[in-house]
Scaffold this motif. Structure first.
Motif, short mmCIF file in Angstrom:
data_model
loop_
_atom_site.label_atom_id
_atom_site.label_comp_id
_atom_site.label_asym_id
_atom_site.label_seq_id
_atom_site.Cartn_x
_atom_site.Cartn_y
_atom_site.Cartn_z
N UNK A 71 95.60 66.82 -44.20
CA UNK A 71 95.47 65.54 -44.88
C UNK A 71 94.12 64.90 -44.60
N UNK A 72 93.69 64.91 -43.36
CA UNK A 72 92.47 64.22 -42.96
C UNK A 72 91.22 65.05 -43.14
N UNK A 73 91.35 66.24 -43.76
CA UNK A 73 90.16 67.07 -43.98
C UNK A 73 89.49 66.77 -45.32
N UNK A 74 89.96 65.75 -46.03
CA UNK A 74 89.37 65.39 -47.32
C UNK A 74 88.05 64.66 -47.08
N UNK A 75 86.95 65.15 -47.66
CA UNK A 75 85.67 64.47 -47.44
C UNK A 75 85.60 63.14 -48.16
N UNK A 76 84.98 62.17 -47.52
CA UNK A 76 84.75 60.88 -48.15
C UNK A 76 83.30 60.73 -48.54
N UNK A 77 83.00 59.59 -49.14
CA UNK A 77 81.62 59.29 -49.51
C UNK A 77 81.33 57.82 -49.22
N UNK A 78 80.06 57.54 -49.01
CA UNK A 78 79.63 56.16 -48.77
C UNK A 78 79.10 55.59 -50.08
N UNK A 79 79.68 54.48 -50.49
CA UNK A 79 79.29 53.84 -51.75
C UNK A 79 78.82 52.42 -51.45
N UNK A 80 77.69 52.06 -52.04
CA UNK A 80 77.16 50.71 -51.83
C UNK A 80 77.76 49.77 -52.87
N UNK A 81 78.57 48.85 -52.41
CA UNK A 81 79.34 47.95 -53.27
C UNK A 81 79.03 46.51 -52.87
N UNK A 82 78.47 45.74 -53.78
CA UNK A 82 78.07 44.35 -53.49
C UNK A 82 77.16 44.29 -52.25
N UNK A 83 76.32 45.29 -52.12
CA UNK A 83 75.39 45.33 -51.00
C UNK A 83 75.99 45.80 -49.70
N UNK A 84 77.24 46.26 -49.73
CA UNK A 84 77.93 46.71 -48.52
C UNK A 84 78.23 48.20 -48.64
N UNK A 85 78.00 48.93 -47.59
CA UNK A 85 78.29 50.36 -47.60
C UNK A 85 79.76 50.56 -47.24
N UNK A 86 80.55 50.99 -48.22
CA UNK A 86 81.97 51.25 -48.02
C UNK A 86 82.24 52.74 -47.96
N UNK A 87 83.22 53.10 -47.15
CA UNK A 87 83.63 54.50 -47.05
C UNK A 87 84.85 54.70 -47.93
N UNK A 88 84.73 55.64 -48.89
CA UNK A 88 85.76 55.84 -49.92
C UNK A 88 86.16 57.31 -49.93
N UNK A 89 87.47 57.56 -50.02
CA UNK A 89 87.99 58.91 -50.17
C UNK A 89 88.69 59.02 -51.52
N UNK A 90 88.33 60.03 -52.30
CA UNK A 90 88.95 60.25 -53.61
C UNK A 90 89.60 61.63 -53.66
N UNK A 91 90.72 61.68 -54.31
CA UNK A 91 91.47 62.92 -54.48
C UNK A 91 92.03 62.97 -55.89
N UNK A 92 92.47 64.16 -56.30
CA UNK A 92 93.16 64.29 -57.56
C UNK A 92 92.25 64.20 -58.77
N UNK A 93 92.88 64.09 -59.93
CA UNK A 93 92.14 64.07 -61.19
C UNK A 93 92.98 63.33 -62.23
N UNK A 94 92.45 63.27 -63.44
CA UNK A 94 93.20 62.65 -64.53
C UNK A 94 92.59 61.34 -64.99
N UNK A 95 93.15 60.80 -66.05
CA UNK A 95 92.63 59.58 -66.64
C UNK A 95 93.02 58.33 -65.85
N UNK A 96 94.09 58.42 -65.08
CA UNK A 96 94.57 57.26 -64.33
C UNK A 96 94.04 57.30 -62.91
N UNK A 97 93.43 56.20 -62.49
CA UNK A 97 92.95 56.07 -61.10
C UNK A 97 93.86 55.08 -60.39
N UNK A 98 94.29 55.44 -59.19
CA UNK A 98 95.12 54.58 -58.36
C UNK A 98 94.28 54.14 -57.17
#
Length: 283
Positions: free
Chosen positions: A1-28
């Motif tokens: 479960x915890x081997x999924x790589x994350x990415x750092x995204x700059x959001x409103x000037x803040x570096x957030x750590x985000x993990x994304x999985x799966x695919x499809x038109x719907x994002x949760x």
């Protein structure tokens, strides 16, 4: 479960750590309650597989995301969630929030264009409950308890003993990540900041609640409470039900205490998949 790589995204000037999985038109897009990061949702995300695209993240100041000074309040957390949703640019969006995260996703849903197709609120904070009208004394007691825990967190065997219930509820690798990121002196300091944001923000939120969501709403309410929260538990559930009725939402009981994502992840996943229009996975 915890081997999924994350990415750092700059959001409103803040570096957030985000993990994304799966695919499809719907994002949760998942929003944790006070004191929790992206790992709270591991049991739920693991059940969703590739049927939807999921995004979990650490709020500013938590886990692997950057610290901010001063810490964000509830409205700023909601604005950050809006900006993150815009960056992810889903064709269809579902917001899932636990506890205080329910306040954040409801505030964010007002500003997201196009509107989310639905909200799943997992044992959400019901700001209209009468005891939140005078929360200062409870907030002060909570901060004193967290201050003691912050000091004890320097001794790792002690903090393992204090958080043993999480070790029993979550997968082993998730719990180990929580120990490294959330149950440390720095992590508990962030938790104290978030509880302070809640204590100071619940009044303004109560006075100026968000507009009813435009999409579908599911409220999942914990049937059980620990000894510390038992006195207010029936009132919390009553006001969660009132909110669900007010927005024509679906109210569900969960055979769980407050950490529903760990104790009843199949129920949360099923609500998401129904909302997304995907077939429910066998669990």
């Amino acid at each position: 479960m915890r081997d999924v790589p994350g990415e750092r995204m700059r959001v409103r000037g803040i570096e957030l750590y985000v993990e994304q999985r799966g695919a499809g038109q719907t994002c949760v897009l998942f929003e944790s309650g006070a004191g929790a990061g992206r790992t709270l949702w591991d049991p739920v995300v693991s059940l969703l597989g590739d049927t939807v695209r999921t995004a979990t993240y650490d709020r500013a100041g938590r886990g692997r995301s950057a610290r901010v000074r001063p810490p964000q309040d509830i409205d700023e957390m909601a604005a950050t969630l809006v900006a993150l949703a815009e960056m992810l640019a889903p064709r269809r969006l579902i917001l899932v929030g636990h506890s205080m995260g329910g306040l954040i996703v409801r505030r964010a849903a007002e500003s997201i264009v196009p509107q989310p197709i639905g909200l799943v609120l997992v044992d959400p904070t019901p700001e209209a409950a009468p005891f939140y009208a005078d929360w200062a004394a409870t907030a002060a007691r909570t901060d004193r308890i967290l201050a003691v825990q912050q000091s004890l967190a320097r001794c790792r065997p002690v903090i393992r003993a204090l958080t043993g219930s999480y070790g029993r509820m979550f997968p082993a690798d998730t719990y180990e990540t929580m120990l490294r990121e959330d149950f440390t002196p720095a992590g508990i300091a962030s938790t104290r900041s978030e509880f302070d944001a809640f204590a100071t923000g619940i009044g303004p939120f109560r006075d100026n609640p968000p507009q009813p969501p435009g999409g579908e709403v599911v409220v999942i309410s914990a049937l059980r409470a620990d000894r510390l929260h038992a006195r207010r538990h029936d009132t919390v559930r009553e006001y969660q039900r009132r909110f669900a009725d007010r927005v024509n939402g679906r109210f569900e009981d969960a055979d769980s205490e407050h950490i529903v994502p760990a104790e009843c992840p199949d129920q949360v996943a099923a609500a998401v998949l129904r909302m997304a229009g995907a077939p429910e996975r066998a669990v």
